[in-house]
Design an enzyme around this catalytic site. Structure first.
Site, PDB file in Angstrom:
ATOM      1  N   SER A  94      11.397  24.380 -41.279  1.00 19.54           N
ATOM      2  CA  SER A  94      10.468  24.552 -39.865  1.00 19.54           C
ATOM      3  C   SER A  94       9.440  24.412 -39.294  1.00 19.54           C
ATOM      4  CB  SER A  94      10.852  26.641 -40.368  1.00 19.54           C
ATOM      5  OG  SER A  94      10.011  25.908 -41.990  1.00 19.54           O
ATOM      6  N   ASP A 105       8.183  28.488 -46.484  1.00 14.95           N
ATOM      7  CA  ASP A 105       7.392  27.036 -47.649  1.00 14.95           C
ATOM      8  C   ASP A 105       7.502  25.993 -46.627  1.00 14.95           C
ATOM      9  OD1 ASP A 105      10.291  26.320 -46.775  1.00 14.95           O
ATOM     10  OD2 ASP A 105      10.495  25.806 -48.665  1.00 14.95           O
ATOM     11  N   ASP A 107       8.380  22.139 -46.479  1.00 14.20           N
ATOM     12  CA  ASP A 107       9.625  20.845 -47.402  1.00 14.20           C
ATOM     13  C   ASP A 107       8.338  19.481 -46.258  1.00 14.20           C
ATOM     14  OD1 ASP A 107      11.631  23.046 -47.490  1.00 14.20           O
ATOM     15  OD2 ASP A 107      11.112  23.555 -44.834  1.00 14.20           O
ATOM     16  N   ASP A 159       8.116  23.340 -51.131  1.00 13.73           N
ATOM     17  CA  ASP A 159       9.191  21.785 -51.923  1.00 13.73           C
ATOM     18  C   ASP A 159       8.697  20.539 -51.320  1.00 13.73           C
ATOM     19  OD1 ASP A 159      10.193  23.962 -52.680  1.00 13.73           O
ATOM     20  OD2 ASP A 159      11.709  24.089 -51.255  1.00 13.73           O
ATOM     21  N   LYS A 220      15.273  33.984 -35.935  1.00 15.69           N
ATOM     22  CA  LYS A 220      14.947  33.975 -37.808  1.00 15.69           C
ATOM     23  C   LYS A 220      14.339  35.578 -38.511  1.00 15.69           C
ATOM     24  CE  LYS A 220      12.831  30.351 -39.378  1.00 15.69           C
ATOM     25  NZ  LYS A 220      12.821  28.875 -39.971  1.00 15.69           N
ATOM     26  N   TYR A 229      19.901  36.167 -44.221  1.00  7.95           N
ATOM     27  CA  TYR A 229      19.064  34.999 -44.354  1.00  7.95           C
ATOM     28  C   TYR A 229      18.587  34.155 -45.651  1.00  7.95           C
ATOM     29  CZ  TYR A 229      15.307  31.166 -42.791  1.00  7.95           C
ATOM     30  OH  TYR A 229      14.943  29.800 -42.214  1.00  7.95           O
TER      31      TYR A 229
HETATM   32  P1  ATP Z   1      12.491  28.225 -43.920  1.00 10.28           P
HETATM   33  O1  ATP Z   1      11.436  28.928 -42.545  1.00 10.28           O
HETATM   34  O2  ATP Z   1      12.775  29.512 -43.774  1.00 10.28           O
HETATM   35  O3  ATP Z   1      11.825  27.165 -44.522  1.00 10.28           O
HETATM   36  P2  ATP Z   1      13.707  25.760 -43.382  1.00 10.28           P
HETATM   37  O4  ATP Z   1      14.670  25.313 -41.680  1.00 10.28           O
HETATM   38  O5  ATP Z   1      12.503  25.231 -43.434  1.00 10.28           O
HETATM   39  O6  ATP Z   1      13.541  27.222 -43.070  1.00 10.28           O
HETATM   40  P3  ATP Z   1      14.711  25.344 -45.624  1.00 10.28           P
HETATM   41  O7  ATP Z   1      15.680  26.279 -46.016  1.00 10.28           O
HETATM   42  O8  ATP Z   1      12.998  25.239 -46.526  1.00 10.28           O
HETATM   43  O9  ATP Z   1      14.655  25.599 -44.255  1.00 10.28           O
HETATM   44  O10 ATP Z   1      15.047  23.465 -45.749  1.00 10.28           O
HETATM   45  C1  ATP Z   1      14.179  23.032 -45.223  1.00 10.28           C
HETATM   46  C2  ATP Z   1      15.087  21.523 -44.907  1.00 10.28           C
HETATM   47  O11 ATP Z   1      15.865  20.910 -46.125  1.00 10.28           O
HETATM   48  C3  ATP Z   1      16.477  22.043 -43.524  1.00 10.28           C
HETATM   49  O12 ATP Z   1      15.560  21.154 -42.661  1.00 10.28           O
HETATM   50  C4  ATP Z   1      17.382  20.704 -44.316  1.00 10.28           C
HETATM   51  O13 ATP Z   1      16.894  19.598 -43.459  1.00 10.28           O
HETATM   52  C5  ATP Z   1      17.425  20.947 -46.077  1.00 10.28           C
HETATM   53  N1  ATP Z   1      17.745  21.563 -46.023  1.00 10.28           N
HETATM   54  C6  ATP Z   1      18.325  23.058 -46.365  1.00 10.28           C
HETATM   55  N2  ATP Z   1      19.460  23.640 -46.762  1.00 10.28           N
HETATM   56  C7  ATP Z   1      20.329  23.117 -46.929  1.00 10.28           C
HETATM   57  C8  ATP Z   1      21.504  23.224 -46.618  1.00 10.28           C
HETATM   58  N3  ATP Z   1      22.428  23.559 -46.616  1.00 10.28           N
HETATM   59  N4  ATP Z   1      22.020  21.879 -46.148  1.00 10.28           N
HETATM   60  C9  ATP Z   1      21.368  20.883 -46.034  1.00 10.28           C
HETATM   61  N5  ATP Z   1      20.467  20.740 -45.674  1.00 10.28           N
HETATM   62  C10 ATP Z   1      19.273  21.339 -46.132  1.00 10.28           C
HETATM   63 MG    MG Z   2      11.413  25.437 -45.436  1.00 10.53          MG
END
Ligand code: ATP
Ligand code: MG
Length: 608
Positions: A94, A105, A107, A159, A220, A229
């Site tokens: 995100s 978080d 990433d 992460d 979201k 979510y």
């Molecule tokens: P948030 O704002 O909740 O952190 P986010 O888009 O960063 O949302 P995360 O769950 O933190 O989502 O996941 C980070 C990244 O990890 C995603 O963009 C994706 O590339 C990978 N990822 C996470 N979950 C999955 C999944 N179930 N399948 C494939 N890739 C995933």
């Molecule tokens: Mg994230």
């Protein structure tokens, strides 16, 4: 802001022609402004918070590059090469999509040269992080499908995944999107690079990034407010919602965000889920795509980059049904917006989860330190979905098993050991103590159950719950002296008061639905009129961060420093001030009021 519109006849993004290339009307634009105001109200991210995230990334980059150099020196790599080996830190998820909020978080993928192995990273760099004053928790999950280091850095969850490329030098000139980079890479490295590639590719596959970002932010907020979510417990997570929004953007490439948001709910609700939702054609030879084909997924949403993955692998029949129910509710309200009889805020009314069902399983996870709680509650959370699956299969009379999307977290100041023991079972002392002897951290998870008419009394939940307890207690890191687990069966009248009543408001209630009872299309003829100011929300959007609470910590050993306290508690928010209440008289006289007890008064029990 000027943007380019897609002509009616032209190449398009996605796997099919757009459903409409209509341009925004004045009403669409006005409604988009109202949508933007609603998003701004709910997703408050201050400049300071943004700056803090950037500082964390800069610090991580400095630490990582220094670590790479040290490893090279330790392995006696030529000094010139060691100085040039570099190392990169690339945020994705995100953060990269530009839709992160305070809950998100960060990433991050760390890209290292050939000299730094995965083992070096998951041991050596973990040690580096453990020594960093601003880092309060570090947990390496090495045996995951995508191995990851979870940490809390200045109170923000991060992460980290690691990719070792087969180059001697990793600098800005290295193209991380070059397919040949993947050749001969370890499978785990390929999967770890995938997140960055997916985020970048999503952005490149949408017709207009700012429309995509606004709609995704709104979706979201909605999904979190409506408790749908969470990838980990079985709903759609950040990346799945992002791909779904991106697909609707492709189908309406010229539309204003207000139209895309309305179309989003109708498109997702009416999707034929025997077909995966994809943003581009998937290469046939993708081994992971083939493995997707032979497996059954209820709501398949696939990531666009090689190796393609099903981002909704965790969805169960109950979470699928609940998600559809919520999509339908949102779809009906957004149709009312277009008629001028509802607002974008109405769609965000909080979930009625705690009022809707007769039966709940309450799982209280506790420990005596914030750092321990992060690990222990994370472990339990990862086992909720298997429990949901077991409960779904228990009997035909189980109609729905709906986990709440997140835990309810508390730090409970206790004056006696009896209070501490009671806190582990969910009780909260009525008073805030000035000198509590200990603080108990609890994370409470809920699973709602809906049964067919006659069978609810005869169903025995003991077996799946006992299996769940055995599994979590079987965790290597489990320590019965410092960690607690209590499970209660609750009926609706036993739900804690503070969880009730938020949503007894206007709007469309989320009743269980079948897919047939909705019309196929929602109107895009939105008049853009909003009535937010006239309507009163029962709860309010988040306020910017400011000192909002006092946490009492008791029973401290004299060796505990302010620095350690900061390290542990910053996870819960910014610490503005420390105050010491010494026993009776001044600092010199100090003896801790209560010596830390060697054994923690918690019971492990399961009450099926
Ligand atoms: P948030 O704002 O909740 O952190 P986010 O888009 O960063 O949302 P995360 O769950 O933190 O989502 O996941 C980070 C990244 O990890 C995603 O963009 C994706 O590339 C990978 N990822 C996470 N979950 C999955 C999944 N179930 N399948 C494939 N890739 C995933
Ligand atoms: Mg994230």
């Amino acid at each position: 802001m000027s943007r380019q519109f897609f002509p009616t006849k032209r190449t398009y993004l996605g796997v099919s022609e757009p459903l409409s290339t209509a341009l925004p009307t004045a009403a669409d634009k006005a409604s988009t402004e109202a949508l933007q105001r609603t998003v701004d109200k709910w997703m408050v991210v201050t400049k300071e918070e943004d700056a803090k995230r950037d500082q964390i990334l800069n610090r991580l980059e400095a630490l990582f590059r220094e670590f790479v150099r040290e490893i090279c020196v330790r392995k006696k790599v030529d000094e010139g090469l060691a100085n040039e080996a570099g190392g990169r830190i690339e945020p994705f998820g995100s953060y990269l999509l530009g839709v992160d909020d305070r809950d998100s978080d960060i990433d991050v993928v760390c890209v290292g040269p050939k000299f730094v192995t995965r083992e070096d990273f998951f041991t050596g760099f973990v040690d580096v992080l453990n020594r960093e004053p601003e880092v309060s928790v570090v947990v390496a999950v090495v045996d995951a499908f995508v191995p990851v280091v979870n940490l809390v850095f200045s109170g923000i969850e991060v992460d980290l995944v690691y990719v070792r490329v087969l180059h001697a030098k990793v600098d800005e000139s290295l193209d991380l999107f070059d397919g040949s980079l993947l050749e001969h890479l370890d499978e785990r490295c390929i999967r770890s690079l995938n997140g960055l590639r997916v985020s970048e590719e999503i952005l490149s596959l949408v017709p207009d990034v700012s429309t995509f970002q606004l709609v995704l932010k709104y979706v979201k907020i909605w999904a979190k407010r409506r408790a749908v979510y969470s990838n980990i417990v079985g709903f759609l997570g950040g990346v799945a919602w992002a791909i779904a929004v991106a697909r609707v953007c492709q189908l309406y490439p010229n539309a204003a965000a207000s139209v895309v948001a309305t179309k989003f709910f109708s498109t997702l609700f009416n999707w034929d889920w025997s077909q995966p939702l994809i943003l581009k054609h998937i290469k046939e030879h993708d081994p992971l795509y083939n493995s997707y084909e032979v497996r059954r997924h209820l709501m398949p949403i696939l990531t666009p980059s090689y190796p393609c993955m099903c981002a909704t692998h965790n969805v169960t029949s109950s979470t699928f049904q609940t998600t559809l129910t919520e999509l339908k509710r949102a779809l009906l309200i957004t149709e009312m917006i277009s008629l001028g009889s509802a607002t974008w805020s109405d769609v965000l009314d909080p979930s009625d989860y705690f009022e809707k069902y007769k039966h709940y399983i309450q799982i209280i996870v506790s420990s005596n330190s914030a750092a321990l709680q992060f690990k222990w509650s994370g472990l339990v959370e990862s086992r909720i979905r298997p429990l949901v699956l077991k409960l779904e299969m228990l009997s035909e009379s189980v109609e729905l098993v709906q986990p709440f999307s997140k835990s309810i977290d508390r730090a409970v100041a206790c004056k006696t050991m009896e209070e501490a023991a009671a806190a582990c079972t969910g009780s909260v002392p009525e008073m805030d103590y000035i000198n509590p002897i200990t603080t108990i951290y609890t994370s409470t998870f809920y699973i709602a159950l809906q049964f067919g008419s006659s069978s609810e009394k005869s169903l025995n939940l003991s077996l799946p719950i006992q299996e769940f307890v055995d599994r979590v207690k079987g965790w290597d890191g489990f320590d019965m002296n410092s960690m607690g687990l209590v499970i209660h069966n609750l009926n609706s009248s036993e739900i804690p008061q503070n969880l009730l009543g938020e949503s007894k408001s206007k709007g469309v209630k989320s009743t269980a639905i079948s897919k047939q009872d909705v019309t196929n299309e929602s109107t895009s003829n939105m008049n853009g009129e909003e009535h937010e100011d006239k309507r009163q929300c029962l709860d309010s959007p988040p306020a910017p961060a400011h000192p909002s609470g006092v946490l009492f910590i008791g029973g401290l050993d004299v060796t505990i420093t302010e620095f350690r306290l900061k390290k542990i508690f910053e996870k819960f928010g910014q610490i503005t001030k420390f105050e010491y209440h010494w026993h009776k008289v001044g600092r010199e006289q100090v003896t801790p009021k209560v010596q830390p007890s060697s054994s923690f008064p918690m019971k492990i029990q399961a009450l099926p």
